[in-house]
Design a protein around this motif. Sequence first.
Motif, mmCIF file in Angstrom:
data_model
loop_
_atom_site.group_PDB
_atom_site.id
_atom_site.type_symbol
_atom_site.label_atom_id
_atom_site.label_comp_id
_atom_site.label_asym_id
_atom_site.label_seq_id
_atom_site.Cartn_x
_atom_site.Cartn_y
_atom_site.Cartn_z
ATOM 1 N N ASP A 133 -8.064 10.131 -7.650
ATOM 2 C CA ASP A 133 -6.695 9.752 -7.314
ATOM 3 C C ASP A 133 -5.941 9.177 -8.516
ATOM 4 O O ASP A 133 -4.761 9.471 -8.712
ATOM 5 C CB ASP A 133 -6.697 8.727 -6.169
ATOM 6 N N GLN A 134 -6.620 8.379 -9.321
ATOM 7 C CA GLN A 134 -5.953 7.762 -10.461
ATOM 8 C C GLN A 134 -5.554 8.802 -11.497
ATOM 9 O O GLN A 134 -4.447 8.771 -12.043
ATOM 10 C CB GLN A 134 -6.863 6.697 -11.105
ATOM 11 N N LYS A 137 -2.638 10.771 -10.258
ATOM 12 C CA LYS A 137 -1.406 9.995 -10.353
ATOM 13 C C LYS A 137 -0.845 10.021 -11.776
ATOM 14 O O LYS A 137 0.355 10.220 -11.990
ATOM 15 C CB LYS A 137 -1.664 8.557 -9.909
ATOM 16 N N GLU A 141 2.770 11.754 -12.956
ATOM 17 C CA GLU A 141 3.872 10.910 -13.438
ATOM 18 C C GLU A 141 4.686 11.579 -14.541
ATOM 19 O O GLU A 141 5.880 11.334 -14.686
ATOM 20 C CB GLU A 141 3.319 9.570 -13.929
#
Length: 796
Positions: A133-134, A137, A141
Amino acid sequence: MPHRDANVHRKVDPEASLVLIGIRGCGKRSLGFIAATALKRRFITEDHYFKEVTGLSRHEYLKQYGSQEFQQRDIEVLKLMLDNHRSRCVIECGLGSLTRPVQEYLRQYSLTNPVVYIARDMGPIQKLLGLDDQAAKLLGEGDPLHRNCSNFEYYNTEDRSSFAAQPDEEAQDRRSVGYSFKLKEAKEDFTRFVRFVTGTDVGHSSYDSPFVLLETPPELRSYTYAIFVRSSDLIDNRVKLLELESGGDAIELCVDCWSPEMAMTVSNQVSVLRRNTHAPIILSVDSHALRVTGNQCSEQRRNLYSQIVEHCLRLAVEYLVVDLDQDHAFIDEVIRNRGMTKIIGQRIFEPSSGVAWDNEECLSAYLNAAGLGCQLVRILRVATEREDNTAIAKFTNKIEMLPGDHPPIIAFNIGSLGRTSQVFNSILTSVSHSAIDRRSRNERDPQILARDAVQALFQSYVLDPLQFYILGGSVAYSLSPAMYNAAFNHCGMDHTYSIPEKPTLAALDQLGRDPNFGGASIVQPWRVQVFQKLAAKSRHAEAIGAINTIMPLRGQSDGIMFPLQEQASRRHLAGPVLGWYGENTDWVGIMTCINRNLSPRNAISPSRTTGLVIGAGGMGRAAIYAMLRLGCRKIFIYNRTLSRAERVARHFNSWAASQVGSTEVVYVLQSLHDDWPDACPPCIIASCVPADPDGDEPPANFEMPMQWLGSPTGGVVLEFAYKPLETPLLRQMRLFRSEMGRPWVLVDGLDNVAEQAIAQFEILTGRKAPRRLMTMEALRNSFDEKTIRARLGINE
């Protein structure tokens, strides 16, 4: 969302290279391959070019020289790649597009070239790349930065056809639930998108006929409709998307809510509507709904409107509605930077304005829009009484009498009291659809369906009920009457389609002179014979030497025939028949089946692709022509009667000499026992042998000689016989595929029947065909319910 940039350019040279940018996993490589194939261009990837310039792969260079040196070299190579390939290429940019120097370079590049940002939902990207997930993300971005350095945007929506990365044996069968190859739907969508963006084929389409819908945009046809859909309806899942494919000639997506996240949402909505409807998209903005923050000043509202319009232009939709109350400098900028998008200048007169249709303000609004350069003008007025509908005809007549060329006018009253004017408006009338479940009733939204409007035109005698027929040697089991009559009813047309009691050529002569004759489908064995009886024919029918569609040519009482363009606009009007126009939609159905089912590995190349046609009748001629139109330049034909095959080969070789610059494109195979000639084995095979014996043609019991099935990448086999549906050829190929493990896609006769009927319906009626309905009717009249459900993949 960035502010509008006055330096954005979208009118580009058709030869300018197309650049694709976006984050990892967005689909640039796959879409780039599709674009290069569609535009017939060289495809260049950043990875390949980096190795070509440096002699090392990116990974090897990074390992050898370190991160800082690699990043600098990567930027240099990317700029070099763009500079050295400014025309006739499709270029895929890699991670360099996330760096500031490259983004600035791309921004300048977009002044002359189309730079397309490929957007995609993060979920599939995360799954594809195996990111936590990180990491997902962090990757996501940086993605919106691509909007700042591009002038177009394409949302790569998920392809329903991609059931598996590698289709198994069953998944290649048209009757199987899992049938498909990856990116099939994206291929169709993105091909249309890049051709539109680059201006390729504008004014040079494949059909070149006033009777074909693709030839004539909706604003130049009579009684066309735009299905009105709000962004909020789509967000709330209140639209059954699959049902929107019929009931309108275009889709109007009205943006009625906005936030920083809505840019991606609108991109997605446009992509989903394109995917499900295959119709032109009109984008409009509901300014009233957007004024939600009470403290907004007028300048902020203008900026918000400006941002939305800029984003809409990025999506390369066919039409964009612009409020004529906006500043003229802004409208001028929109028109200059529209690319291929047509601008509809719109003015809405509120009851408080006191403006009636016969006031000078209405004509002034039209002339203002025309002077600004709008391609269409839409004047709407909120009706307060039924009498408001009677003055519109005088207003539109006044517009039509203006000297010189001027943009088409869309004019009607809105609200429930304006429905009469909506029925009689001729161009892109806004309509609702039964697939839309609106949360609340908005009096300004359309309240009639296209079907309602068409029915009203027949009931008021503006349009006439006509009779359509099918004629041929064996039409008793034809699926056409069921498909056509269901489609007529669905579209609100009072026409009928039937099999004559005596479907003979003599009957055709009699029926085809009836004032209420609408047209006829011509099947075996008369596709060539009727060809000689035509007063006019399309260039495709001329090239094929056979037809499957005739249409009445009408004229005035003095016997002077109307021009073809006017004939197209009079398709639903009865009158004296002075002659027939001939068309062939068999080739369109065949071309569609090949396009849809030929995998990217077998993309057609003039130098490599080989086609094979079995049979030398009218359908065989159409199959050869379809392959030639797709770019195949080596086609072999086999027919039991050698002389017929030789005659067809001579016909097309003579045509090719003057049309495609080749003296020989069709070659005759002498015997089923011969080895395959010195050419690539065929990857497109079309069996055009009739189900019923016809003269010296055998029935549909043909099987392929095994020595002709040498294509290592498989291909597509099209079987056009459908009585019975399971022919010896299909049984043979299913077994061969299973034993050899080669990816052959099998298309049975029902597919082509539906596709050519859909194309024929649109030519005969000038209306968008209800594809799903006609296909379902063909299935209903061929199988029991259990078999239909299995074929469509519907669980019990």
